[in-house]
Design an enzyme around this catalytic site. Sequence first.
Site, PDB file in Angstrom:
ATOM      1  N   TRP A 241      16.924  -9.284  37.216  1.00 45.46           N
ATOM      2  CA  TRP A 241      17.228  -8.841  35.843  1.00 45.46           C
ATOM      3  C   TRP A 241      18.512  -9.469  35.320  1.00 45.46           C
ATOM      4  CZ3 TRP A 241      15.602  -5.325  32.028  1.00 45.46           C
ATOM      5  CH2 TRP A 241      16.578  -4.927  31.108  1.00 45.46           C
ATOM      6  N   MET A 242      18.475  -9.911  34.054  1.00 40.28           N
ATOM      7  CA  MET A 242      19.692 -10.378  33.359  1.00 40.28           C
ATOM      8  C   MET A 242      19.717  -9.733  31.987  1.00 40.28           C
ATOM      9  SD  MET A 242      20.709 -14.243  32.113  1.00 40.28           S
ATOM     10  CE  MET A 242      19.197 -14.548  31.235  1.00 40.28           C
ATOM     11  N   ASN A 243      20.897  -9.274  31.552  1.00 42.13           N
ATOM     12  CA  ASN A 243      21.023  -8.890  30.143  1.00 42.13           C
ATOM     13  C   ASN A 243      22.219  -9.597  29.501  1.00 42.13           C
ATOM     14  OD1 ASN A 243      21.928  -6.511  31.887  1.00 42.13           O
ATOM     15  ND2 ASN A 243      22.696  -5.736  29.964  1.00 42.13           N
ATOM     16  N   ASP A 244      23.197  -8.883  28.987  1.00 43.22           N
ATOM     17  CA  ASP A 244      24.201  -9.469  28.084  1.00 43.22           C
ATOM     18  C   ASP A 244      24.908 -10.725  28.603  1.00 43.22           C
ATOM     19  OD1 ASP A 244      23.652  -6.856  27.408  1.00 43.22           O
ATOM     20  OD2 ASP A 244      25.723  -6.180  27.495  1.00 43.22           O
TER      21      ASP A 244
ATOM     22  N   GLN B  20      25.426 -10.172  32.628  1.00 42.29           N
ATOM     23  CA  GLN B  20      25.050  -8.937  33.299  1.00 42.29           C
ATOM     24  C   GLN B  20      23.821  -9.214  34.157  1.00 42.29           C
ATOM     25  OE1 GLN B  20      26.457  -5.316  32.636  1.00 42.29           O
ATOM     26  NE2 GLN B  20      27.919  -6.984  32.855  1.00 42.29           N
TER      27      GLN B  20
ATOM     28  N   SER C 115      29.847  -5.116  30.441  1.00 37.73           N
ATOM     29  CA  SER C 115      30.185  -6.300  29.633  1.00 37.73           C
ATOM     30  C   SER C 115      31.653  -6.415  29.242  1.00 37.73           C
ATOM     31  CB  SER C 115      29.316  -6.323  28.377  1.00 37.73           C
ATOM     32  OG  SER C 115      28.005  -6.614  28.768  1.00 37.73           O
TER      33      SER C 115
ATOM     34  N   GLU D  66      28.083  -1.207  20.531  1.00 36.79           N
ATOM     35  CA  GLU D  66      28.148  -1.995  21.756  1.00 36.79           C
ATOM     36  C   GLU D  66      28.635  -3.416  21.452  1.00 36.79           C
ATOM     37  OE1 GLU D  66      23.979  -1.320  23.271  1.00 36.79           O
ATOM     38  OE2 GLU D  66      25.057  -0.379  24.926  1.00 36.79           O
TER      39      GLU D  66
ATOM     40  N   ARG E 175      33.266   0.971  25.816  1.00 38.97           N
ATOM     41  CA  ARG E 175      33.056  -0.239  26.630  1.00 38.97           C
ATOM     42  C   ARG E 175      33.060  -1.543  25.807  1.00 38.97           C
ATOM     43  NH1 ARG E 175      28.240   2.790  26.687  1.00 38.97           N
ATOM     44  NH2 ARG E 175      26.473   1.816  25.630  1.00 38.97           N
ATOM     45  N   ASP E 176      32.924  -2.640  26.536  1.00 38.97           N
ATOM     46  CA  ASP E 176      32.666  -3.987  26.023  1.00 38.97           C
ATOM     47  C   ASP E 176      33.848  -4.588  25.257  1.00 38.97           C
ATOM     48  OD1 ASP E 176      30.190  -3.318  27.035  1.00 38.97           O
ATOM     49  OD2 ASP E 176      29.283  -2.924  25.090  1.00 38.97           O
TER      50      ASP E 176
END
Length: 568
Positions: free
Chosen positions: A41-44, A60, A106, A232, A175-176
């Site tokens: 899995w990969m996100n941001d 991520q 993130s 976000e 966050r972020d």
Amino acid sequence: MEPNSSNDSSSNIINNGIKNNMVPQNQPYRTCYHFQPQQNWMNDPNGPMYYKGVYHLFYQYNPDGATFGEKMVWAHSVSYDLINWIHLNHHALQPSHHYDIHGCFSGSTTILHQHGQEQQQPFILYTGFDEKKHQVQNLAMPKNPQDPFLREWTKHPQNPIITAPIGLVEQENFRDPTTAWKGSDGKWRVIVGARDGDIGKAILYHSEDFVNWELNPNNNPFCEIDGIGMCECPDFFPVSIDGTKHGVHDYDYDSSSSVIRHVLKISYQNKQQEYYLIGMYVCDDEEEKFVAENEIRGNSLDLKLDHGEFYASKSFFDHAKKRRVIWGWVKELDTEQDDIHKGWAGLQAIPRQVWIHENGKWLMQWPIEELERLRENQVSIVGHKLVAGSTLQVSGITASQADVEVVFELPDLESAEWLDSKEVCSDKEYASKSSIIGPFGLLALASKDLTEQTAIFFTIYRTHNGFSCLMCTDLTRSSLKQDLHKTTYATIFDIDPSLKTISLRTLIDGSIIESFGEKGRVCITNRVYPLLATGKDAHLFLFNNGKHNVSISELNAWSMKRAEFLQQ
Ligand code: DQQ
């Protein structure tokens, strides 16, 4: 080594003894030139930057599987051209301490000039999901700033360096952090995204030394928007309305200049889309504030970076090419079971150059020029009339892995149908619904008999203000496969009554279709999973379902070569 030459850099990498890891070949939905890790899995996208001749992308990543994980890490890849990549085996950040034990979420990088501008040192600011499941902000530094790949990172002993301001935001929704910038007083600034009930907030911090951060109640929240939920992945950056595409450095700009504007981008959690505000950032002895010229109201007038699936984006100033480049995560639209079966989930969109239109009213985006090095087998069509109700196949390219640029010549706009906005926004079958001027456009990842097709198209309407263009990507017939999210993504924008042509660029790569309308004014990115139209069985067509003929002023299409993804 020539830093921007993909061939030179990759052969050098192989000569240095790095193995070309085997990418699974028999998966039709894996991409050939979009960034994706080998598996899982990969996100941001996190902390993109250009440092010592190398582009860095952190992201991520769940090392344990193809779904979002309990212990997210910052995976790390490097490139000389933003197209061919080396995935580093060593993760930059992984959960290890009480302040990030449930995940390294993130964040951003900032390059500090140390010792009177001579030495540069990148710092990571990231969110830790701590032992109490609160979100805190942490700092990390490279172990060896002389290593251009920055393989190893050390967490700062003072972490966490920022904790949630009680009473202002929820501790589990804070966050972020953005890339930091310097104000006129020489102090560093950073924004952290937050939530308080349904109110999304951007919280501003100041620091003299990048380690000790303070919240000033007079300028906080820096921005708050009711109804969006968590704000976000905020991104805050300067742009110049000087009519060029040049980027502006995060902190090396003249804030009093009349051509400087600031963009505050927010990943709107409740809608899972990228909204942005354009405005003036005031930062002087008396006050510090961001005064936006537009609003986010949750309606069709809102400015969005992309009207499809593109989220948690992050930009950086590329000082090698004096441009601002933006990355965005493109999630899967198939089921979790499908992802587990594939062994992977998530793509990054092609990095885009981003600049502000000279009218100062919206951002423009275009795939970075380096992508064009992957083009081959060009086919062209010039001056062809696309008769009402017709289709025309574009042959001679690999239609499952292509880059297509087309300019349509418009008929007299006066003949356009009046816009019934309610109908347009509720109708899922836009592509088959005939209007007067349009729909016309491309049918991508189509089977020979058109049973499967993804229509990307324009329809021109008359409105009370003049004329508008509806741009859509219609996924309703994109696959015979069931259990997929198949809907139509649409946006409407005003066009000049004197407009004679309209342009579309579409990048097609296995299971992703990224489209740029009207020279990059409007973007729609989607994921599709055809059963028939894969590999050599994928086709590309032009179509016109309108009552008026439309001419193809010029079409150029290319097969795209596979980008190199090495593992080290
Ligand atoms: N993804 C991260 C968060 C961020 C969210 C966790 C946005 O830090 O808010 O993987 O997609």
